[in-house]
Design an enzyme around this catalytic site. Structure first.
Site, PDB file in Angstrom:
ATOM      1  CE  LYS A  42      19.708  37.297  26.649  1.00  0.00           C
ATOM      2  NZ  LYS A  42      20.332  38.623  26.910  1.00  0.00           N
ATOM      3  N   GLY A  43      15.782  33.220  30.635  1.00  0.00           N
ATOM      4  CA  GLY A  43      15.473  32.958  32.046  1.00  0.00           C
ATOM      5  C   GLY A  43      15.587  31.506  32.486  1.00  0.00           C
ATOM      6  CD  GLU A  98       8.946  30.385  30.298  1.00  0.00           C
ATOM      7  OE1 GLU A  98      10.086  30.622  30.743  1.00  0.00           O
ATOM      8  OE2 GLU A  98       8.333  31.207  29.626  1.00  0.00           O
ATOM      9  CG  ASP A  99      11.806  32.288  33.479  1.00  0.00           C
ATOM     10  OD1 ASP A  99      10.689  32.101  32.931  1.00  0.00           O
ATOM     11  OD2 ASP A  99      12.446  33.341  33.339  1.00  0.00           O
ATOM     12  CG  ASP A 102       3.399  37.141  35.877  1.00  0.00           C
ATOM     13  OD1 ASP A 102       2.693  37.069  36.881  1.00  0.00           O
ATOM     14  OD2 ASP A 102       3.813  38.233  35.434  1.00  0.00           O
ATOM     15  CE  LYS A 130       5.453  36.602  39.522  1.00  0.00           C
ATOM     16  NZ  LYS A 130       5.684  38.037  39.253  1.00  0.00           N
ATOM     17  CG  PHE A 151       9.641  41.345  39.140  1.00  0.00           C
ATOM     18  CD1 PHE A 151       8.879  41.050  38.011  1.00  0.00           C
ATOM     19  CD2 PHE A 151      11.013  41.483  39.009  1.00  0.00           C
ATOM     20  CE1 PHE A 151       9.488  40.906  36.769  1.00  0.00           C
ATOM     21  CE2 PHE A 151      11.622  41.330  37.773  1.00  0.00           C
ATOM     22  CZ  PHE A 151      10.856  41.042  36.653  1.00  0.00           C
ATOM     23  CG  ASP A 158      16.008  39.676  33.343  1.00  0.00           C
ATOM     24  OD1 ASP A 158      14.997  38.943  33.248  1.00  0.00           O
ATOM     25  OD2 ASP A 158      16.138  40.732  32.692  1.00  0.00           O
ATOM     26  NE  ARG A 164      19.360  37.191  32.050  1.00  0.00           N
ATOM     27  CZ  ARG A 164      18.085  37.187  31.683  1.00  0.00           C
ATOM     28  NH1 ARG A 164      17.271  36.309  32.215  1.00  0.00           N
ATOM     29  NH2 ARG A 164      17.614  38.050  30.802  1.00  0.00           N
TER      30      ARG A 164
HETATM   31  P1  5GP Z   1       3.701  35.496  31.384  1.00  0.00           P
HETATM   32  O1  5GP Z   1       3.511  35.469  29.888  1.00  0.00           O
HETATM   33  O2  5GP Z   1       3.346  34.183  32.051  1.00  0.00           O
HETATM   34  O3  5GP Z   1       3.006  36.652  32.017  1.00  0.00           O
HETATM   35  O4  5GP Z   1       5.209  35.832  31.655  1.00  0.00           O
HETATM   36  C1  5GP Z   1       6.214  34.957  31.445  1.00  0.00           C
HETATM   37  C2  5GP Z   1       7.534  35.676  31.394  1.00  0.00           C
HETATM   38  O5  5GP Z   1       7.501  36.947  32.073  1.00  0.00           O
HETATM   39  C3  5GP Z   1       8.552  34.853  32.135  1.00  0.00           C
HETATM   40  O6  5GP Z   1       9.145  33.890  31.284  1.00  0.00           O
HETATM   41  C4  5GP Z   1       9.524  35.913  32.621  1.00  0.00           C
HETATM   42  O7  5GP Z   1      10.444  36.203  31.602  1.00  0.00           O
HETATM   43  C5  5GP Z   1       8.659  37.129  32.859  1.00  0.00           C
HETATM   44  N1  5GP Z   1       8.273  37.219  34.281  1.00  0.00           N
HETATM   45  C6  5GP Z   1       7.054  37.054  34.811  1.00  0.00           C
HETATM   46  N2  5GP Z   1       7.076  37.201  36.152  1.00  0.00           N
HETATM   47  C7  5GP Z   1       8.363  37.432  36.480  1.00  0.00           C
HETATM   48  C8  5GP Z   1       9.046  37.633  37.734  1.00  0.00           C
HETATM   49  O8  5GP Z   1       8.495  37.620  38.849  1.00  0.00           O
HETATM   50  N3  5GP Z   1      10.391  37.839  37.650  1.00  0.00           N
HETATM   51  C9  5GP Z   1      11.056  37.866  36.465  1.00  0.00           C
HETATM   52  N4  5GP Z   1      12.366  38.084  36.505  1.00  0.00           N
HETATM   53  N5  5GP Z   1      10.447  37.671  35.272  1.00  0.00           N
HETATM   54  C10 5GP Z   1       9.125  37.448  35.293  1.00  0.00           C
END
Ligand code: 5GP
Length: 179
Positions: A42-43, A98-99, A102, A130, A151, A158, A164
């Site tokens: 949903k992000g 994508e939001d 990470d 990040k 975070f 969220d 959100r």
């Molecule tokens: P990744 O697979 O790149 O580690 O993570 C991607 C997903 O993790 C993002 O789409 C998000 O849902 C969640 N995520 C990663 N870092 C953050 C953050 O700093 N804040 C929030 N709210 N979600 C995060």
């Protein structure tokens, strides 16, 4: 909700300015092409809804919901599709919205998954990244902001399904995460 916030990382004005620039760039790059914007639920919903109104060429919209197994603040790399696209993307130019990126694990899985469906191209537009926590290389074709290893919540992102609707990007007070 703002009582729970420790600091603002990116204001709503900064976001609006950046989203307008991204929209212009995407409009130029995809002119004359069949563009489908795929929002990751949903992000990315808030970002996507602002971004598409800054894109001046015709486009299709679809959504996917994925869950990456892990704790609420840590992704594991094992991705499960909870809700798949309604449309076929064969021959289409796909832009994943994508939001935040990470570790990059979720996006790497998504890019490979969509490429396997015979899309003409698959590119990525993320609001935040990040770099400090990246585990796999993913090309970010359009990127709003680089943020430190904290975070983030707000503007669609969220913590435990809250925050959100905050208009900017924020970091919460430590006691909220530990409670
Ligand atoms: P990744 O697979 O790149 O580690 O993570 C991607 C997903 O993790 C993002 O789409 C998000 O849902 C969640 N995520 C990663 N870092 C953050 C953050 O700093 N804040 C929030 N709210 N979600 C995060």
């Amino acid at each position: 909700m703002l009582n729970d916030v420790e600091k603002c990382l990116i204001s709503r004005e900064q976001i609006a300015e950046k989203v307008a620039l991204l929209g212009q760039q995407i409009s130029e790059d995809y002119r004359g092409k069949d563009l489908i914007v795929v929002g990751i639920l949903k992000g990315a919903v808030v970002f996507l809804s602002d971004l598409i109104r800054e894109i001046s060429i015709p486009l299709y919209i679809d959504f996917m919901a994925v869950s990456s197994y892990g704790s609420s603040t840590e992704s594991s790399g094992v991705v499960r599709i909870l809700n798949d696209l309604d449309m076929s993307i064969e021959g289409m130019h796909v832009l994943i919205v994508e939001d935040i990126v990470d570790t990059g694990l979720t996006l790497k899985y998504l890019v490979e998954n969509l490429k396997n469906r015979k899309a003409a191209s698959v590119k990525v537009c993320t609001l935040l990244e990040k770099p400090a926590r990246r585990k796999v290389k993913v090309d970010l074709d359009y990127n709003g902001f680089v943020i430190p290893d904290e975070f983030a919540v707000g503007y669609g992102l969220d913590y435990n399904n809250k925050y959100r609707s905050l208009p900017g990007i924020y970091v919460l007070k430590k006691e909220i995460y530990s409670s």
